[in-house]
Design an enzyme around this catalytic site. Structure first.
Site, short mmCIF file in Angstrom:
data_model
loop_
_atom_site.label_atom_id
_atom_site.label_comp_id
_atom_site.label_asym_id
_atom_site.label_seq_id
_atom_site.Cartn_x
_atom_site.Cartn_y
_atom_site.Cartn_z
N ASP A 126 -2.52 -1.33 9.63
CA ASP A 126 -2.59 -1.42 8.17
C ASP A 126 -3.26 -2.72 7.71
OD1 ASP A 126 -1.21 0.97 7.93
OD2 ASP A 126 0.75 0.00 7.76
N VAL A 154 11.46 -3.95 2.89
CA VAL A 154 11.05 -4.18 4.28
C VAL A 154 11.26 -2.90 5.10
CG1 VAL A 154 11.59 -5.53 6.37
CG2 VAL A 154 11.61 -6.63 4.11
N LYS A 200 0.85 -1.21 0.00
CA LYS A 200 0.00 0.00 0.00
C LYS A 200 0.88 1.24 0.00
CE LYS A 200 0.96 1.20 4.49
NZ LYS A 200 1.71 2.38 4.93
N GLY A 220 3.86 -1.22 3.98
CA GLY A 220 2.94 -2.20 4.56
C GLY A 220 3.20 -3.62 4.08
N GLY A 221 4.44 -3.95 3.73
CA GLY A 221 4.72 -5.29 3.20
C GLY A 221 4.33 -6.39 4.18
N GLY A 222 4.76 -6.30 5.42
CA GLY A 222 4.45 -7.32 6.43
C GLY A 222 2.95 -7.39 6.69
N SER A 223 2.31 -6.24 6.75
CA SER A 223 0.85 -6.21 6.99
C SER A 223 0.10 -6.80 5.79
CB SER A 223 0.38 -4.77 7.21
OG SER A 223 1.02 -4.20 8.33
#
Ligand code: C5P
Length: 292
Positions: A138, A97, A13, A102-105
């Site tokens: 997120d 990262v 995002k 919002g990669g992890g989310s």
């Protein structure tokens, strides 16, 4: 249970705008944000496994499994739904990262969508969103199949927006990270006791790129740029290269530019202090694909 595996793209995002409101009783700040998903995403395969629970991660160092949001999402799903089997998650990281994308989310949201598609009794979207909220601000948006939304509070109150026409996006990631906790502390120090009211943005104001562009700002931009002047340089550089919107995403350190026509990555990379990636906004979130 027929399908035994699901493939899903965890689209990242950007925050087209981000307003940080007053600090609430729990110590966290309320926020008002316009989220948009982009084509860039991590790739996940979630397999129903009869025996164990595993997460296999490639493409970037994302730290210990126990803290990985994809892993935590799968455990939360299994606990809440009484998931009868194990699961094996393969995650290929493509999103930078710790950059505010919002990669992890998005991985967490993708795991929730994949497990819901594989479950014998799919939970309702409301149940999925309840799990998502418990995983971070997120995650609820990144669990929806909506490409744009306005969100408030801790990201749990959302108004889905009609997607705008796809636009090219340049992402510029400097070689330093910004910790979310630091960004909030810098913002709080610059504001003292003052906090803004929500803008009361509505779907009409956000109905075109042209009407949206002058409305949205990111409250972290000034305090983060004071500590990292490269951020302001990248934003200026993206504007000079023709971006109609150029902002920090989340608390950074990635900056995005939205362009009317695709920019030339090499030209941006020569001018700007960071790694450049080209992607685009989405009109449709790629659905979960059942395989095997
Ligand atoms: O969400 P995360 O754990 O990354 O947040 C790190 C820190 O940022 C929190 O401990 C808190 O100090 C601050 N924060 C906040 N309001 C939010 C999100 C984070 O004050 N909505």
């Amino acid at each position: 249970m027929s399908a035994r595996a699901a493939r899903v793209t965890a689209h990242a995002k950007i925050n087209l705008g981000l307003r940080i409101l007053a600090r609430e009783a729990g110590g966290y700040h309320g926020l008002e944000t316009v989220f948009a998903r982009i084509a860039l995403g991590d790739l996940l395969t979630v397999r129903v496994d009869t025996t164990g629970r595993s997460l296999d991660c490639a493409g970037a160092d994302v730290g210990p499994t126990e803290r990985n949001l994809a892993w935590r999402a799968a455990l939360a799903f299994a606990d809440a739904t009484g998931w009868p089997r194990g699961f094996a998650i393969e995650l290929r990281k493509c999103v930078p990262v710790g950059g505010g994308l919002g990669g992890g989310s998005a991985d967490a949201g993708a795991v929730l969508r994949a497990l819901a598609a594989l479950a014998p009794h799919a939970p309702s979207e409301e149940e999925l969103l309840r799990l998502a909220i418990s995983l971070g601000s997120d995650v609820p948006f990144l669990t929806l199949a909506s490409p744009m939304a306005l969100a408030w509070g801790r990201g749990e109150r959302m108004l889905r927006l009609s997607p705008l026409p796809e636009r090219p996006v340049a992402l510029v990631s400097p070689d330093f990270a910004v910790s979310t906790a630091d960004a909030y502390a810098w913002l709080a120090a610059s504001r003292g006791a003052w906090a803004p009211q929500p803008l009361a943005l509505d779907a009409d104001a956000l109905g075109s790129w042209e009407s949206l562009a002058p409305l949205v700002t990111n409250d972290f931009e000034v305090p983060v740029s004071l500590r990292h002047p490269e951020i302001a340089r990248i934003i200026d550089g993206l504007h000079r290269a023709g971006a109609s919107i150029a902002r920090l995403s989340g608390s950074g350190s990635t900056v995005f530019g939205i362009f009317p026509a695709p920019p030339v990555a090499e030209a941006l990379a020569r001018e700007l202090p960071g790694r450049v990636m080209l992607t685009r906004t989405l009109e449709r979130v790629t659905p979960v694909e059942l395989v095997e």
